[in-house]
Design a protein around this motif. Structure first.
Motif, PDB file in Angstrom:
ATOM      1  N   GLY A   1       1.259   4.706  18.781  1.00 22.01           N
ATOM      2  CA  GLY A   1       2.429   5.371  18.235  1.00 22.01           C
ATOM      3  C   GLY A   1       2.548   5.443  16.726  1.00 22.01           C
ATOM      4  O   GLY A   1       3.545   5.954  16.220  1.00 22.01           O
ATOM      5  N   ALA A   2       1.552   4.977  16.004  1.00 27.79           N
ATOM      6  CA  ALA A   2       1.661   5.031  14.537  1.00 27.79           C
ATOM      7  C   ALA A   2       1.780   6.476  14.060  1.00 27.79           C
ATOM      8  O   ALA A   2       1.313   7.403  14.737  1.00 27.79           O
ATOM      9  CB  ALA A   2       0.432   4.382  13.904  1.00 27.79           C
ATOM     10  N   GLU A   3       2.413   6.638  12.904  1.00 30.02           N
ATOM     11  CA  GLU A   3       2.451   7.979  12.320  1.00 30.02           C
ATOM     12  C   GLU A   3       1.070   8.308  11.758  1.00 30.02           C
ATOM     13  O   GLU A   3       0.456   7.481  11.070  1.00 30.02           O
ATOM     14  CB  GLU A   3       3.532   8.068  11.233  1.00 30.02           C
ATOM     15  N   ILE A   4       0.632   9.524  12.020  1.00 29.71           N
ATOM     16  CA  ILE A   4      -0.748   9.900  11.695  1.00 29.71           C
ATOM     17  C   ILE A   4      -0.834  10.450  10.277  1.00 29.71           C
ATOM     18  O   ILE A   4      -1.499   9.880   9.417  1.00 29.71           O
ATOM     19  CB  ILE A   4      -1.252  10.933  12.725  1.00 29.71           C
ATOM     20  N   CYS A   5      -0.173  11.555  10.027  1.00 23.99           N
ATOM     21  CA  CYS A   5      -0.240  12.180   8.702  1.00 23.99           C
ATOM     22  C   CYS A   5       0.805  11.552   7.799  1.00 23.99           C
ATOM     23  O   CYS A   5       1.970  11.431   8.177  1.00 23.99           O
ATOM     24  CB  CYS A   5      -0.009  13.671   8.821  1.00 23.99           C
ATOM     25  N   GLN A   6       0.378  11.189   6.610  1.00 25.73           N
ATOM     26  CA  GLN A   6       1.261  10.484   5.683  1.00 25.73           C
ATOM     27  C   GLN A   6       1.808  11.397   4.583  1.00 25.73           C
ATOM     28  O   GLN A   6       2.898  11.160   4.072  1.00 25.73           O
ATOM     29  CB  GLN A   6       0.506   9.318   5.014  1.00 25.73           C
ATOM     30  N   ALA A   7       1.038  12.425   4.228  1.00 23.92           N
ATOM     31  CA  ALA A   7       1.430  13.268   3.093  1.00 23.92           C
ATOM     32  C   ALA A   7       2.470  14.297   3.523  1.00 23.92           C
ATOM     33  O   ALA A   7       2.591  14.624   4.700  1.00 23.92           O
ATOM     34  CB  ALA A   7       0.199  13.977   2.537  1.00 23.92           C
ATOM     35  N   ALA A   8       3.214  14.813   2.543  1.00 24.11           N
ATOM     36  CA  ALA A   8       4.133  15.907   2.830  1.00 24.11           C
ATOM     37  C   ALA A   8       3.332  17.170   3.119  1.00 24.11           C
ATOM     38  O   ALA A   8       3.749  18.022   3.904  1.00 24.11           O
ATOM     39  CB  ALA A   8       5.063  16.137   1.642  1.00 24.11           C
ATOM     40  N   SER A   9       2.141  17.260   2.517  1.00 20.39           N
ATOM     41  CA  SER A   9       1.289  18.434   2.706  1.00 20.39           C
ATOM     42  C   SER A   9      -0.120  18.059   2.290  1.00 20.39           C
ATOM     43  O   SER A   9      -0.312  17.329   1.316  1.00 20.39           O
ATOM     44  CB  SER A   9       1.808  19.578   1.826  1.00 20.39           C
ATOM     45  N   ASP A  10      -1.116  18.548   3.028  1.00 23.40           N
ATOM     46  CA  ASP A  10      -2.509  18.233   2.674  1.00 23.40           C
ATOM     47  C   ASP A  10      -3.420  19.187   3.410  1.00 23.40           C
ATOM     48  O   ASP A  10      -3.008  19.864   4.351  1.00 23.40           O
ATOM     49  CB  ASP A  10      -2.828  16.782   3.061  1.00 23.40           C
ATOM     50  N   LYS A  11      -4.676  19.213   2.965  1.00 23.02           N
ATOM     51  CA  LYS A  11      -5.709  19.957   3.684  1.00 23.02           C
ATOM     52  C   LYS A  11      -6.574  18.951   4.412  1.00 23.02           C
ATOM     53  O   LYS A  11      -6.842  17.861   3.903  1.00 23.02           O
ATOM     54  CB  LYS A  11      -6.567  20.746   2.706  1.00 23.02           C
ATOM     55  N   THR A  12      -7.038  19.323   5.591  1.00 16.12           N
ATOM     56  CA  THR A  12      -7.857  18.393   6.354  1.00 16.12           C
ATOM     57  C   THR A  12      -8.564  19.149   7.476  1.00 16.12           C
ATOM     58  O   THR A  12      -8.123  20.223   7.883  1.00 16.12           O
ATOM     59  CB  THR A  12      -6.995  17.276   6.974  1.00 16.12           C
ATOM     60  N   SER A  13      -9.652  18.586   7.953  1.00 14.39           N
ATOM     61  CA  SER A  13     -10.326  19.214   9.097  1.00 14.39           C
ATOM     62  C   SER A  13     -10.031  18.449  10.380  1.00 14.39           C
ATOM     63  O   SER A  13     -10.318  18.915  11.479  1.00 14.39           O
ATOM     64  CB  SER A  13     -11.834  19.274   8.855  1.00 14.39           C
ATOM     65  N   ARG A  14      -9.480  17.246  10.252  1.00  5.69           N
ATOM     66  CA  ARG A  14      -9.176  16.398  11.397  1.00  5.69           C
ATOM     67  C   ARG A  14      -7.886  15.627  11.088  1.00  5.69           C
ATOM     68  O   ARG A  14      -7.585  15.366   9.925  1.00  5.69           O
ATOM     69  CB  ARG A  14     -10.272  15.327  11.578  1.00  5.69           C
ATOM     70  N   LEU A  15      -7.173  15.253  12.113  1.00  6.86           N
ATOM     71  CA  LEU A  15      -5.990  14.415  11.925  1.00  6.86           C
ATOM     72  C   LEU A  15      -6.362  13.010  12.385  1.00  6.86           C
ATOM     73  O   LEU A  15      -6.584  12.782  13.583  1.00  6.86           O
ATOM     74  CB  LEU A  15      -4.817  14.968  12.732  1.00  6.86           C
ATOM     75  N   VAL A  16      -6.483  12.086  11.424  1.00  9.93           N
ATOM     76  CA  VAL A  16      -6.995  10.746  11.733  1.00  9.93           C
ATOM     77  C   VAL A  16      -5.861   9.728  11.603  1.00  9.93           C
ATOM     78  O   VAL A  16      -5.250   9.596  10.534  1.00  9.93           O
ATOM     79  CB  VAL A  16      -8.144  10.365  10.774  1.00  9.93           C
ATOM     80  N   CYS A  17      -5.611   8.990  12.672  1.00 11.12           N
ATOM     81  CA  CYS A  17      -4.583   7.957  12.614  1.00 11.12           C
ATOM     82  C   CYS A  17      -5.092   6.801  11.750  1.00 11.12           C
ATOM     83  O   CYS A  17      -6.209   6.314  11.954  1.00 11.12           O
ATOM     84  CB  CYS A  17      -4.236   7.463  14.014  1.00 11.12           C
ATOM     85  N   PRO A  18      -4.271   6.351  10.793  1.00 13.09           N
ATOM     86  CA  PRO A  18      -4.742   5.300   9.887  1.00 13.09           C
ATOM     87  C   PRO A  18      -4.892   3.940  10.574  1.00 13.09           C
ATOM     88  O   PRO A  18      -5.574   3.065  10.037  1.00 13.09           O
ATOM     89  CB  PRO A  18      -3.653   5.253   8.811  1.00 13.09           C
ATOM     90  N   TYR A  19      -4.294   3.765  11.760  1.00 11.83           N
ATOM     91  CA  TYR A  19      -4.257   2.429  12.367  1.00 11.83           C
ATOM     92  C   TYR A  19      -5.613   2.048  12.984  1.00 11.83           C
ATOM     93  O   TYR A  19      -6.283   1.112  12.531  1.00 11.83           O
ATOM     94  CB  TYR A  19      -3.126   2.398  13.414  1.00 11.83           C
ATOM     95  N   HIS A  20      -6.048   2.820  14.007  1.00 13.24           N
ATOM     96  CA  HIS A  20      -7.321   2.502  14.665  1.00 13.24           C
ATOM     97  C   HIS A  20      -8.236   3.714  14.709  1.00 13.24           C
ATOM     98  O   HIS A  20      -9.144   3.786  15.518  1.00 13.24           O
ATOM     99  CB  HIS A  20      -7.063   1.971  16.085  1.00 13.24           C
ATOM    100  N   GLN A  21      -7.933   4.663  13.852  1.00 11.83           N
ATOM    101  CA  GLN A  21      -8.771   5.838  13.633  1.00 11.83           C
ATOM    102  C   GLN A  21      -8.939   6.750  14.851  1.00 11.83           C
ATOM    103  O   GLN A  21      -9.969   7.415  14.985  1.00 11.83           O
ATOM    104  CB  GLN A  21     -10.164   5.434  13.069  1.00 11.83           C
ATOM    105  N   TRP A  22      -8.012   6.748  15.756  1.00 13.40           N
ATOM    106  CA  TRP A  22      -8.059   7.814  16.758  1.00 13.40           C
ATOM    107  C   TRP A  22      -7.980   9.128  15.968  1.00 13.40           C
ATOM    108  O   TRP A  22      -7.189   9.254  15.013  1.00 13.40           O
ATOM    109  CB  TRP A  22      -6.897   7.722  17.743  1.00 13.40           C
TER     110      TRP A  22
END
Ligand code: FES
Ligand SMILES: [Fe+2]
Length: 396
Positions: free
Chosen positions: A89-110
């Protein structure tokens, strides 16, 4: 959690044409009710497709306790997801806005694709059901460059809003413009006080001398009831729909500005040398559209101003504002940001004080819900009636 019986009792106590009982404006339990009954169930204005970076990027928005991601996929489409990892359940994206190719959870990297599919979940068994653990989607609609979201599993029908907004807004071509400026402010007031203030102009003559130079006098009639045949004919000859369109919780119309003003600026003259979209000679008044519970916008010939709020706490509201201009307009040549933003900034500063002062007074032991003016606060009566009907629907 809120006590549904208590909410119902106070709803029943509300006198028609009057403000709500005090608890609706300050009680933390009633705030929880609003997050569920209003912000969890209805369509919300959520910004512009210009907000979501191209080719692949995201923005996050926080609606009370709930963060959402609006993300542009490889196919260019914008999708919405709860910003909550399907692992723990951790929040994945932290920034208000960003570019990325994947959405990576900071906790266990799902790791999730931009379409929400779970791609990587290290250390999970071979037979783990990845397909069943994609990001939870939210409903999202894009109309002529504006984004609307709904957190409910089954949203209300969006078609009436689309039908009402698209023909009026499409010629302004917001998607082809650029955001010349944006600002976010926190108002120390319940979201309903922010929106009540935004829904009436009873206070405008005394509190917004700058705005009143171009905003029509609203003491008698809201702009969508003005009999201004010449203005409407002028807009129509330029291929612009004027409305009004009105459906539950939403209205849109084009109206003439005051005293020959062509734009919402301090002197009424355009702020941008290049027009925004297919707006004829640019003398097209303002297209105003407003969605309950959280937004209003004005598009003149030269720029569009968008305002939307999101609840942050029982007595705290986040207000987002954006100014959109022609993509080819060059800052310092075709427009100055200060001149472009001055009128709405001045107005919003005045409104911030009004909202916070209103909250202070409403919090008083002496507060008793007062009557709205049926003449000057008709749209506010509609807003509060809309709130009450949504609240009753949620309780039913
Ligand atoms: S909570 Fe997201 S990977 Fe563990
Ligand atoms: Fe105001």
């Amino acid at each position: 959690m809120y006590d549904a019986a208590k909410v119902k009792t106070l709803l029943d106590q509300r006198k028609p044409g009057h403000a709500l009982p005090q608890a609706f404006y300050r009680d933390p339990a009633f705030y929880e009710f609003d997050l569920d009954a209003i912000f969890g169930r209805v369509w919300l204005f959520a910004g512009l497709d210009l907000d979501v970076p191209k080719p692949t990027g995201y923005v996050t928005l926080r609606i009370g306790r709930t963060s959402v991601i609006l993300v542009r996929g490889l196919d260019g489409a914008i999708r919405g997801f709860f910003n909550t990892c399907r692992h723990r359940g951790a929040e994945i994206c932290q920034a208000a806005s960003d570019k990325t190719s994947r959405l990576v959870c900071p906790y266990h990297q799902w790791t999730y694709g931009l379409d929400g599919k779970l791609l990587v979940a290290g250390g999970m068994p071979k037979d783990f059901d990845r397909a069943g653990h994609g990001l939870k989607p939210i409903h999202l609609e894009v109309v002529a460059g504006t984004i609307f979201i709904c957190l409910a599993a089954t949203p209300p029908d969006f078609a009436p809003i689309r039908r009402s907004l698209e023909p009026l807004l499409a010629p302004h071509e917001l998607s082809g413009g650029k955001i010349a400026h944006e600002a976010t402010i926190i108002e120390k007031g319940n979201w309903k006080l922010v929106m009540e203030n935004a829904r009436e102009c009873y206070h405008c003559p005394a509190q917004h001398p700058e705005l009143m130079k171009c905003f029509p006098e609203l003491r008698r009639e809201p702009p969508f009831e003005r009999d201004d045949a010449a203005f409407r004919a002028h807009c129509r000859t330029q291929g612009l729909e004027v409305g009004p369109f009105k459906v539950e919780g939403f209205e849109a119309n084009r109206f003439a500005l005051r005293g020959g003003a062509r734009s919402f600026t301090i002197d009424g003259k355009p702020a941008v040398a290049k027009l925004l979209g297919q707006v004829g000679d640019g003398d097209v008044g303002s297209l105003r559209f407003a969605l309950d519970p959280n937004s209003f916008a004005h598009a003149t010939g030269d720029y569009a101003f968008l305002f939307f709020c999101l609840p942050k706490g029982p007595e705290e509201t986040l207000v987002h504002m954006k100014w959109v201009v022609n993509r080819d307009a060059v800052e310092g040549v075709d427009y100055e940001v200060d001149r472009l933003t001055r009128l709405w900034n001045v107005t919003n500063d005045q409104d911030l004080w009004l909202v916070e002062n209103n909250q202070r007074g409403v919090n008083s032991a002496g507060f008793e819900p007062g009557p709205y003016s049926p003449v000057s606060e008709r749209t506010l009566i509609e807003f509060t009636d809309w709130y009450v009907s949504q609240a009753r629907r949620a309780l039913a």
